[in-house]
Design a protein around this motif. Structure first.
Motif, PDB file in Angstrom:
ATOM      1  N   UNK A 257       8.623  -1.805   4.575  1.00 44.43           N
ATOM      2  CA  UNK A 257       7.267  -2.250   4.264  1.00 44.43           C
ATOM      3  C   UNK A 257       6.358  -1.031   4.313  1.00 44.43           C
ATOM      4  N   UNK A 258       5.410  -0.942   3.373  1.00 41.82           N
ATOM      5  CA  UNK A 258       4.555   0.229   3.388  1.00 41.82           C
ATOM      6  C   UNK A 258       3.286   0.067   2.584  1.00 41.82           C
TER       7      UNK A 258
ATOM      8  N   UNK B 244       0.311  -1.863  -1.810  1.00 37.25           N
ATOM      9  CA  UNK B 244       1.195  -2.251  -0.703  1.00 37.25           C
ATOM     10  C   UNK B 244       2.526  -2.633  -1.322  1.00 37.25           C
ATOM     11  N   UNK B 245       3.606  -2.465  -0.560  1.00 34.47           N
ATOM     12  CA  UNK B 245       4.906  -2.767  -1.127  1.00 34.47           C
ATOM     13  C   UNK B 245       5.885  -3.184  -0.039  1.00 34.47           C
TER      14      UNK B 245
ATOM     15  N   UNK C 190       8.288   6.536   7.886  1.00 34.80           N
ATOM     16  CA  UNK C 190       8.261   7.510   6.793  1.00 34.80           C
ATOM     17  C   UNK C 190       6.814   7.799   6.425  1.00 34.80           C
ATOM     18  N   UNK C 191       6.481   9.089   6.343  1.00 31.60           N
ATOM     19  CA  UNK C 191       5.164   9.514   5.854  1.00 31.60           C
ATOM     20  C   UNK C 191       5.418  10.502   4.723  1.00 31.60           C
ATOM     21  N   UNK C 192       4.803  10.245   3.591  1.00 29.09           N
ATOM     22  CA  UNK C 192       4.999  11.086   2.407  1.00 29.09           C
ATOM     23  C   UNK C 192       3.654  11.478   1.830  1.00 29.09           C
TER      24      UNK C 192
ATOM     25  N   UNK D 264      -2.866  13.816  -3.893  1.00 26.25           N
ATOM     26  CA  UNK D 264      -3.371  12.727  -4.719  1.00 26.25           C
ATOM     27  C   UNK D 264      -2.994  11.358  -4.166  1.00 26.25           C
ATOM     28  N   UNK D 265      -2.036  11.331  -3.231  1.00 26.87           N
ATOM     29  CA  UNK D 265      -1.636  10.059  -2.628  1.00 26.87           C
ATOM     30  C   UNK D 265      -0.846  10.339  -1.353  1.00 26.87           C
ATOM     31  N   UNK D 266      -0.798   9.318  -0.505  1.00 22.09           N
ATOM     32  CA  UNK D 266       0.004   9.382   0.708  1.00 22.09           C
ATOM     33  C   UNK D 266       0.638   8.020   0.918  1.00 22.09           C
ATOM     34  N   UNK D 267       1.846   8.015   1.433  1.00 23.66           N
ATOM     35  CA  UNK D 267       2.590   6.790   1.671  1.00 23.66           C
ATOM     36  C   UNK D 267       2.980   6.754   3.143  1.00 23.66           C
ATOM     37  N   UNK D 268       2.840   5.584   3.749  1.00 21.12           N
ATOM     38  CA  UNK D 268       3.332   5.362   5.099  1.00 21.12           C
ATOM     39  C   UNK D 268       4.153   4.080   5.054  1.00 21.12           C
ATOM     40  N   UNK D 269       5.398   4.159   5.560  1.00 22.23           N
ATOM     41  CA  UNK D 269       6.286   3.002   5.500  1.00 22.23           C
ATOM     42  C   UNK D 269       7.168   2.954   6.733  1.00 22.23           C
TER      43      UNK D 269
END
Length: 186
Positions: free
Chosen positions: A55-56, A68-69, A163-165, A174-179
Motif C-alpha cells: 500500500x502506498x 494512492x495505490x 519503501x521510499x522512492x 518531481x515525485x516521491x513514493x512511500x509504500x
C-alpha cells in the motif's frame, strides 16, 4: 541596476547552496554503509519472496498526495536470480503490471531489469536496508517521461519493508513514493 544584480546573485547562490545541502545531507546522500549494522539484515531472496501486499502514496513536486495505490506482488527465486511480479491498482482505477528480473551478487549487489526501465538498474543490500537506482519510462498515458529513480527499502521486521522512492527529471525532484510491503502468509 546593481541592487537587482546583487539580489539575483544572492538568489542563485541560495539555490546552489540548497541543492548542494540536499545532495550532501538529504535523501540522495544515503549510502549502503549507513545501514550495515542495522538489524535484522535484509535478504531479497527471502523478504521479496512469495505473496506480498503493498500500500502506498505518491506525492507530487509540491509535497501533496497525487495518487494512492495498492499492489499485489509475487516473488519467485531460483538461487540468486528472481522475478518479482507486481500488479498495481491506483485510486484513479488505472491498473499497471511490472515484472522485475533481479540478480543478487554474492557481495550483495543487485541488478534489476524490467520492460519499462531504460537500461538496467543497480543497487546494494547491506544490513537492514537496500537501495536501487534506475531510469524508468512512464507509460504514454502518464506523459511518457523518462525519470531517474532512487529507491530505499528499510526492513522493519521479517515481514515488513518500508519503501521510499524519489523520482527526478533533470536532477529536480518531481515525485516521491512511500509504500509498505508486507509478506502475506500463504
Amino acid at each position: 541596476m546593481s541592487t537587482f544584480l546583487t539580489f539575483l546573485a544572492g538568489c542563485v547562490l541560495m539555490v546552489v547552496l540548497v541543492a548542494l545541502a540536499q545532495r550532501l545531507l538529504g535523501f540522495r546522500a544515503q549510502k549502503s554503509a549507513d545501514y550495515a549494522k542495522l538489524e535484522p539484515p535484509v535478504d531479497i531472496r527471502h523478504h521479496l519472496s512469495g505473496p506480498i501486499r503493498c500500500e502506498g502514496v505518491i506525492y507530487g513536486p509540491m509535497g501533496r498526495v497525487t495518487s494512492r495505490f495498492t499492489a499485489d506482488m509475487d516473488g519467485r527465486w531460483d538461487g540468486n536470480r528472481g522475478v518479482l511480479a507486481e500488479h498495481f491498482t491506483y485510486d484513479s482505477g488505472t491498473k499497471q503490471d511490472r515484472e522485475w528480473r533481479l540478480t543478487l551478487g554474492n557481495d550483495g549487489r543487485i541488478t534489476a531489469e524490467a520492460d519499462d526501465l531504460v537500461g538496467a538498474g543497480w543497487g546494494q543490500q547491506t544490513g537492514g536496508a537496500l537501495h536501487l537506482n534506475y531510469t524508468i519510462r512512464l507509460p504514454e498515458s502518464a506523459g511518457g517521461h523518462t525519470l531517474q529513480v532512487t529507491d530505499w527499502m528499510y526492513l522493519v521486521d521479517d515481514k515488513t519493508i518500508v519503501n521510499r522512492s524519489q523520482f527526478r527529471k533533470f536532477g529536480i525532484k518531481v515525485a516521491e513514493l512511500v509504500a509498505t510491503l508486507r509478506r502475506v502468509d500463504a
